[in-house]
Motif scaffolding. Structure first.
Motif, PDB file in Angstrom:
ATOM      1  N   ARG A 160       0.907  -1.113  -0.017  1.00  0.00           N
ATOM      2  CA  ARG A 160       0.155   0.220   0.170  1.00  0.00           C
ATOM      3  C   ARG A 160       0.998   1.345   0.108  1.00  0.00           C
ATOM      4  NH1 ARG A 160      -3.031  -3.208   3.503  1.00  0.00           N
ATOM      5  NH2 ARG A 160      -1.980  -2.418   5.286  1.00  0.00           N
ATOM      6  N   ASP A 161       2.008   1.340   0.697  1.00  0.00           N
ATOM      7  CA  ASP A 161       2.712   2.307   0.665  1.00  0.00           C
ATOM      8  C   ASP A 161       3.884   2.532  -0.560  1.00  0.00           C
ATOM      9  OD1 ASP A 161       1.883   2.883   3.134  1.00  0.00           O
ATOM     10  OD2 ASP A 161       3.381   1.803   4.349  1.00  0.00           O
ATOM     11  N   ASN A 162       3.666   1.715  -1.429  1.00  0.00           N
ATOM     12  CA  ASN A 162       4.742   1.497  -2.544  1.00  0.00           C
ATOM     13  C   ASN A 162       5.978   1.576  -2.140  1.00  0.00           C
ATOM     14  OD1 ASN A 162       5.089   1.678  -5.511  1.00  0.00           O
ATOM     15  ND2 ASN A 162       5.391   3.768  -5.363  1.00  0.00           N
ATOM     16  N   TYR A 168       7.520 -12.509  -1.568  1.00  0.00           N
ATOM     17  CA  TYR A 168       8.993 -12.031  -1.448  1.00  0.00           C
ATOM     18  C   TYR A 168       8.822 -10.840  -2.130  1.00  0.00           C
ATOM     19  CZ  TYR A 168      10.714 -16.629  -0.298  1.00  0.00           C
ATOM     20  OH  TYR A 168      10.986 -17.780   0.431  1.00  0.00           O
ATOM     21  N   GLY A 169       9.888  -9.659  -1.836  1.00  0.00           N
ATOM     22  CA  GLY A 169      10.138  -8.487  -2.737  1.00  0.00           C
ATOM     23  C   GLY A 169      11.106  -7.714  -2.251  1.00  0.00           C
ATOM     24  N   THR A 170      11.405  -6.740  -3.017  1.00  0.00           N
ATOM     25  CA  THR A 170      12.654  -5.703  -2.740  1.00  0.00           C
ATOM     26  C   THR A 170      12.112  -4.547  -2.286  1.00  0.00           C
ATOM     27  OG1 THR A 170      13.785  -6.930  -4.978  1.00  0.00           O
ATOM     28  CG2 THR A 170      14.660  -4.610  -4.267  1.00  0.00           C
ATOM     29  N   PRO A 171      12.496  -4.124  -1.327  1.00  0.00           N
ATOM     30  CA  PRO A 171      12.465  -2.881  -0.456  1.00  0.00           C
ATOM     31  C   PRO A 171      13.106  -1.841  -1.385  1.00  0.00           C
ATOM     32  CG  PRO A 171      14.047  -3.885   0.845  1.00  0.00           C
ATOM     33  CD  PRO A 171      13.648  -4.975  -0.342  1.00  0.00           C
ATOM     34  N   ARG A 172      12.328  -0.660  -1.632  1.00  0.00           N
ATOM     35  CA  ARG A 172      12.636   0.560  -2.149  1.00  0.00           C
ATOM     36  C   ARG A 172      13.720   1.451  -1.741  1.00  0.00           C
ATOM     37  NH1 ARG A 172      10.007   3.458  -6.439  1.00  0.00           N
ATOM     38  NH2 ARG A 172       8.475   2.285  -6.327  1.00  0.00           N
TER      39      ARG A 172
END
Length: 209
Positions: free
Chosen positions: A69-71, A86-90
């Motif tokens: 939600r916070d992109n 899983y994901g890559t933090p910006r």
């Protein structure tokens, strides 16, 4: 005094499982002081030998949904029938790039597509291929110890992933790890000297003239 600052590079390594992209990333990280690994977030449980913030950043499902939600993620996916994300933090990636540090990503072709969409000017990508399917099969058997149906499933997945080689900037065949690592290193060094990455270059050249 030369005042040329460099923006960092997102070096994406993708490959079918068993082709050696993680070994190449590890070799580069051990020898490139301005290179750091992207640490993914995940909703799966931490394994006993894993350290939060070193191997992964472990999030609850609610925490992961809030990050979406916070992109706050540059790319993300669900695996194992959607049970784990899983994901890559910006923020860590953008902070590293702004400071002139490079970030290596060990992600699949789908993650590469998402990352390139969000940071189109910062991504240089390499697809790592095995020398042949027999070598790939041998690596899968030797690494995982699987047999029969599971190896065949992994091989089918690998062949599907290989079809995406054309979406990448560079291709390296990993027949011998040192040679493959040096080929990827050459890609990284060339990207570091791209004119678009050198902040202050125009002013420096103007002074020369």
């Amino acid at each position: 005094m030369i005042e040329i600052a460099r923006r960092g590079v997102c070096l994406v390594l993708s490959a079918p499982s068993g082709a050696g992209k993680t070994a190449i990333a590890d070799a580069l990280l051990a020898s490139e002081p301005r290179l750091e690994r992207s640490i993914s977030v995940t909703t799966r449980a931490r394994r006993p030998a894993e350290i939060d913030g070193v191997h992964y950043n472990f999030l609850t499902e609610d925490g992961f949904q809030q990050a979406l939600r916070d992109n706050a993620l540059l790319e993300w996916a669900r695996v194992l029938q959607g049970s784990h994300a899983y994901g890559t933090p910006r923020v860590p990636v953008e902070r590293a790039l702004a400071a002139g540090r490079d970030v290596v990503f060990d992600i699949d072709w789908q993650g590469h597509a998402q990352l390139r969409e969000r940071l189109p000017a910062d991504v240089v990508s390499v697809f790592v291929l095995p020398p042949n399917l027999m070598a790939l099969r041998a690596r899968l058997v030797g690494r995982a110890g699987d047999r029969g149906d599971e190896i065949e499933r992994r091989m089918r997945v690998a062949q599907d992933e290989i079809r995406h080689w054309v979406e990448f900037d560079h291709v390296v065949v990993n027949e011998e790890l040192h040679a493959a690592t040096e080929s990827v290193r050459a890609v990284l060094h060339a990207a570091r000297h791209s004119t678009a990455r050198l902040n202050g270059l125009a002013a420096f050249v103007e002074r020369l003239n």
